[in-house]
Design an enzyme around this catalytic site. Structure first.
Site, PDB file in Angstrom:
ATOM      1  N   HIS A 128      -4.253  27.026 -20.106  1.00  0.00           N
ATOM      2  CA  HIS A 128      -2.956  27.686 -20.295  1.00  0.00           C
ATOM      3  C   HIS A 128      -2.645  27.885 -21.772  1.00  0.00           C
ATOM      4  O   HIS A 128      -2.061  28.903 -22.155  1.00  0.00           O
ATOM      5  CB  HIS A 128      -1.857  26.929 -19.559  1.00  0.00           C
ATOM      6  CG  HIS A 128      -1.951  27.105 -18.066  1.00  0.00           C
ATOM      7  ND1 HIS A 128      -1.574  28.268 -17.434  1.00  0.00           N
ATOM      8  CD2 HIS A 128      -2.454  26.304 -17.098  1.00  0.00           C
ATOM      9  CE1 HIS A 128      -1.817  28.175 -16.132  1.00  0.00           C
ATOM     10  NE2 HIS A 128      -2.351  26.985 -15.905  1.00  0.00           N
ATOM     11  N   HIS A 186     -12.485  15.390 -14.930  1.00  0.00           N
ATOM     12  CA  HIS A 186     -11.715  14.862 -16.066  1.00  0.00           C
ATOM     13  C   HIS A 186     -10.334  14.410 -15.630  1.00  0.00           C
ATOM     14  O   HIS A 186      -9.926  13.290 -15.872  1.00  0.00           O
ATOM     15  CB  HIS A 186     -11.605  15.915 -17.180  1.00  0.00           C
ATOM     16  CG  HIS A 186     -11.112  15.333 -18.460  1.00  0.00           C
ATOM     17  ND1 HIS A 186      -9.765  15.075 -18.684  1.00  0.00           N
ATOM     18  CD2 HIS A 186     -11.766  14.913 -19.556  1.00  0.00           C
ATOM     19  CE1 HIS A 186      -9.645  14.527 -19.884  1.00  0.00           C
ATOM     20  NE2 HIS A 186     -10.833  14.416 -20.426  1.00  0.00           N
ATOM     21  N   GLU A 216      -8.652  10.790 -15.756  1.00  0.00           N
ATOM     22  CA  GLU A 216      -7.270  10.736 -16.267  1.00  0.00           C
ATOM     23  C   GLU A 216      -6.221  11.261 -15.301  1.00  0.00           C
ATOM     24  O   GLU A 216      -5.066  11.445 -15.672  1.00  0.00           O
ATOM     25  CB  GLU A 216      -7.189  11.525 -17.591  1.00  0.00           C
ATOM     26  CG  GLU A 216      -7.938  10.829 -18.714  1.00  0.00           C
ATOM     27  CD  GLU A 216      -7.989  11.653 -19.993  1.00  0.00           C
ATOM     28  OE1 GLU A 216      -7.174  12.574 -20.151  1.00  0.00           O
ATOM     29  OE2 GLU A 216      -8.867  11.365 -20.821  1.00  0.00           O
ATOM     30  N   HIS A 248     -17.417  11.142 -21.661  1.00  0.00           N
ATOM     31  CA  HIS A 248     -16.907  10.617 -20.380  1.00  0.00           C
ATOM     32  C   HIS A 248     -18.054  10.287 -19.425  1.00  0.00           C
ATOM     33  O   HIS A 248     -18.048   9.234 -18.787  1.00  0.00           O
ATOM     34  CB  HIS A 248     -15.973  11.627 -19.718  1.00  0.00           C
ATOM     35  CG  HIS A 248     -14.635  11.721 -20.396  1.00  0.00           C
ATOM     36  ND1 HIS A 248     -13.852  10.619 -20.628  1.00  0.00           N
ATOM     37  CD2 HIS A 248     -13.955  12.776 -20.884  1.00  0.00           C
ATOM     38  CE1 HIS A 248     -12.736  11.001 -21.231  1.00  0.00           C
ATOM     39  NE2 HIS A 248     -12.779  12.302 -21.411  1.00  0.00           N
TER      40      HIS A 248
HETATM   41 CO    CO Z   1     -11.226  13.431 -22.146  1.00  0.00          CO
END
Ligand code: CO
Length: 300
Positions: A128, A186, A216, A248
């Site tokens: 966005h 993620h 997350e 990650h």
């Molecule tokens: Co991250």
């Protein structure tokens, strides 16, 4: 002088043709049209970015596939993550543009029409923000005139169906049906997080032993563990649901630390095998991003 009927018709047509031609040349509406036909076109690929060298093959693979699909078009890159751009500059002397820098340079070099492809997985905060930047680059005096944006991997119902098929095609061939595949996405605080439980729906319709969790956002690893326990699953294949297998995937998913997904699952008594490849390393997934790029390019 008496003109014949044919001659009068011819004269009228000639006068009309003259005015139409004048209109095409001087009218800004028509001029913009002419410009779009001759304006230089470029492609800008935008990823979050990675500073992990082992994760580079994923981005190189996208680059190669895009150049194959658009052999005559200028292809550039930008990273949205400022922290990664700074790190690459400081540690390796590599300067990677932000999307705004890349668009400004393209405009300066005479590329009036740019198709930007988001290499993100879901339309979250990064996407966005990118779309806001792009809006600012429309009708830039002496710069970019039109900039279109290709959507992330998972955006529409069709994307979900096709990405689900592509994901199943990359699952390890050795996997038995009673063994689970756990994808690590993620995740985000942004409303776009809903795409992860959304994807779960499509995956479950094909195979109820395939799960998607996030680092997350929602679902979390705890949510996945509850499902594994309920189904008494003792074998898990862990795979990243991120374009690159960066920090990650290497640390939070497969790393030796106590709180990595692999360690936590092992403590649960689960046998864990990890795949350390980003989704962009698989051509079947890259094809989805390229399909979105083709549609953005067609809108230029
Ligand atoms: Co991250």
């Amino acid at each position: 002088m008496n003109l014949s009927r044919t001659a009068r018709t011819f004269l009228t047509l000639a006068v009309v043709a003259f005015f139409v031609a004048t209109l095409i040349i001087v009218s800004p509406v028509f001029a913009a049209h002419g410009e779009s036909a001759t304006g230089k076109k470029a492609i800008l690929l935008v990823a979050f970015g990675t500073s992990v060298p082992e994760a580079q093959p994923a981005l190189r693979n996208i680059d190669e596939e895009v150049r194959k699909a658009f052999p005559k078009t200028e292809v550039r890159w930008a990273y949205t993550a400022k922290i990664i751009r700074k790190k690459l500059l400081k540690e390796e002397g590599r300067r990677i543009d932000s999307p705004a820098e890349a668009l400004a340079k393209l405009g300066e070099e005479g590329f009036s029409h740019v198709a930007v492809q988001s290499l993100h997985t879901i339309p979250g905060e990064e996407f966005h923000a990118l779309s806001r930047i792009i809006r600012a680059f429309h009708n830039m005096p002496k710069g970019t005139q039109k900039v279109t944006l290709g959507t992330p991997l998972l955006t529409s119902h069709e994307d979900m169906q096709r990405a689900t098929d592509a994901l199943f095609s990359i699952f390890p061939k050795e996997r038995k049906p009673c063994e689970a595949v756990v994808l690590m996405g993620h995740g985000t605080h942004h409303a776009g997080n809903i795409y992860y439980p959304g994807l779960q729906h499509y995956l479950s319709r094909k195979d109820t032993n395939v799960f998607v969790g996030t680092v997350e956002g929602y679902p979390s690893l705890d949510d996945i563990i509850a499902e594994l326990r309920a189904k008494k699953i003792t074998n898990v294949w862990l795979m990243p649901l991120m374009s690159v297998a960066g920090d990650h995937a290497r640390n939070d998913m497969a790393g030796p630390e106590e709180d990595s997904w692999a360690s936590v699952l092992k403590k649960e008594g689960v046998t864990v095998r990890c795949t350390l490849k980003g989704t962009a390393e698989y051509d079947s997934i890259v094809a989805r991003w390229i399909a979105h790029l083709q549609s953005a390019f067609a809108r230029l």
